[in-house]
Write an enzyme that holds these catalytic residues in place. Structure first.
Site, mmCIF file in Angstrom:
data_model
loop_
_atom_site.group_PDB
_atom_site.id
_atom_site.type_symbol
_atom_site.label_atom_id
_atom_site.label_comp_id
_atom_site.label_asym_id
_atom_site.label_seq_id
_atom_site.Cartn_x
_atom_site.Cartn_y
_atom_site.Cartn_z
ATOM 1 N N GLU A 115 -2.104 14.368 -9.301
ATOM 2 C CA GLU A 115 -2.939 13.308 -8.220
ATOM 3 C C GLU A 115 -1.859 13.766 -6.989
ATOM 4 O OE1 GLU A 115 -4.818 12.118 -6.408
ATOM 5 O OE2 GLU A 115 -5.857 10.100 -6.735
ATOM 6 N N ASP A 116 -2.103 13.555 -6.279
ATOM 7 C CA ASP A 116 -1.545 13.748 -5.600
ATOM 8 C C ASP A 116 -0.203 12.184 -5.175
ATOM 9 O OD1 ASP A 116 -3.214 11.502 -4.291
ATOM 10 O OD2 ASP A 116 -3.597 12.786 -2.522
ATOM 11 N N ASP B 222 -0.952 4.381 -5.144
ATOM 12 C CA ASP B 222 -1.163 4.210 -4.847
ATOM 13 C C ASP B 222 -1.444 2.814 -5.271
ATOM 14 O OD1 ASP B 222 -0.093 1.836 -2.328
ATOM 15 O OD2 ASP B 222 -1.822 2.827 -0.965
ATOM 16 N N PHE C 136 3.251 4.297 4.946
ATOM 17 C CA PHE C 136 2.015 5.889 4.765
ATOM 18 C C PHE C 136 2.231 7.062 5.300
ATOM 19 C CE2 PHE C 136 -1.488 7.740 6.673
ATOM 20 C CZ PHE C 136 -2.689 7.818 5.474
ATOM 21 N N ARG D 271 -3.401 17.868 6.242
ATOM 22 C CA ARG D 271 -2.808 17.880 5.338
ATOM 23 C C ARG D 271 -2.364 19.146 5.287
ATOM 24 N NH1 ARG D 271 -6.523 14.833 1.838
ATOM 25 N NH2 ARG D 271 -8.143 14.704 2.821
HETATM 26 P P1 IMP Z 1 -5.255 4.965 -5.644
HETATM 27 O O1 IMP Z 1 -4.955 3.488 -4.254
HETATM 28 O O2 IMP Z 1 -3.594 5.074 -6.404
HETATM 29 O O3 IMP Z 1 -6.387 5.482 -5.892
HETATM 30 O O4 IMP Z 1 -4.880 6.040 -3.667
HETATM 31 C C1 IMP Z 1 -6.142 6.711 -3.607
HETATM 32 C C2 IMP Z 1 -5.755 7.565 -2.638
HETATM 33 O O5 IMP Z 1 -5.460 7.182 -1.641
HETATM 34 C C3 IMP Z 1 -4.832 8.903 -3.283
HETATM 35 O O6 IMP Z 1 -4.899 9.473 -3.687
HETATM 36 C C4 IMP Z 1 -4.224 9.506 -2.404
HETATM 37 O O7 IMP Z 1 -5.636 10.236 -1.520
HETATM 38 C C5 IMP Z 1 -4.765 8.133 -0.769
HETATM 39 N N1 IMP Z 1 -3.485 7.413 -0.360
HETATM 40 C C6 IMP Z 1 -2.593 6.353 -0.785
HETATM 41 N N2 IMP Z 1 -1.677 6.555 -0.204
HETATM 42 C C7 IMP Z 1 -1.595 7.013 0.405
HETATM 43 C C8 IMP Z 1 -0.783 7.617 1.769
HETATM 44 O O8 IMP Z 1 0.194 7.325 2.252
HETATM 45 N N3 IMP Z 1 -1.337 8.465 2.415
HETATM 46 C C9 IMP Z 1 -2.890 9.254 3.109
HETATM 47 N N4 IMP Z 1 -3.109 9.217 1.490
HETATM 48 C C10 IMP Z 1 -2.808 8.385 1.004
HETATM 49 MG MG MG Z 2 -5.859 11.163 -3.399
#
Ligand code: IMP
Ligand code: MG
Length: 177
Positions: free
Chosen positions: A99-100, A103, A152, A165
């Site tokens: 996973e990238d 958050d 962000f 990206r």
């Molecule tokens: P989650 O809130 O952990 O479910 O993250 C959801 C998704 O939101 C991640 O997999 C990213 O693709 C995107 N995301 C979360 N934080 C960032 C950020 O700082 N920049 C860009 N995408 C983000």
């Molecule tokens: Mg993602």
């Protein structure tokens, strides 16, 4: 290459490269010569997956899970949408979710629950960036690239409204709403 107005570079390209290679060594040590299914969470983890797998001296199969939670905003929405793609057979196999960013944790939780229901032999997570979040449910990150501040970021797979990206580094964009 289109460049976003960058506030500052958080992780430069050489540091990303170095850390991804270290992660590959950590993963190899864990699975020692075995076979591994890498499940990449689309779209943000594609560059990370490609670089990571190039350095893995293991038999790997790759698969994809296409999840969406942001819908063009800079703050997360907790509902996750999955776009169905063919999924590898993972029953009885070692699985590593790639996973990238972590958050709120909603995406990784969704991916973990989906994989766990398919009875893998083992299930671990590899996350490039981990943001601090006080109320995040306890989600195990077995291999972590970097802990970053709660800002962000874009680049190296991560987007702002589907752009940026392809930046080779992780950067904080200047966003003028
Ligand atoms: P989650 O809130 O952990 O479910 O993250 C959801 C998704 O939101 C991640 O997999 C990213 O693709 C995107 N995301 C979360 N934080 C960032 C950020 O700082 N920049 C860009 N995408 C983000
Ligand atoms: Mg993602």
């Amino acid at each position: 290459m289109p460049r976003p107005p960058v506030e500052r570079v958080l992780i430069p390209e050489p540091r990303l490269r170095e850390r991804v290679e270290e992660l590959a060594r950590e993963i190899e040590a864990e699975y020692r010569g075995g076979e591994l299914v890498l499940i990449s969470v689309l779209k943000g983890s594609v560059l990370f997956l490609c670089d990571l797998m190039k350095h893995l001296d293991l038999d790997v199969e790759i698969g994809f899970l296409y999840l969406s939670s942001y819908r063009g905003q800079t703050s997360p929405q907790s509902d996750i949408q999955e776009y169905l793609l063919p999924f590898p057979r993972i029953e009885g196999r070692h699985v590593l979710l790639v996973e990238d960013i972590l958050d709120t944790g909603a995406s990784l939780k969704y991916a973990l629950d989906k994989c766990a229901a398919l009875s893998p032999r083992s299930l671990k997570t590899c996350v490039l960036l981990v943001k601090p979040k006080e109320n995040r449910p306890d989600i195990p990150v077995d291999f972590c690239g970097f802990r970053i501040p709660d800002e962000f970021v874009v680049g190296y797979g991560l987007d702002y409204r589907e752009k940026y990206r392809q930046l080779p580094c992780i950067a904080v964009p200047k966003i003028e709403e």
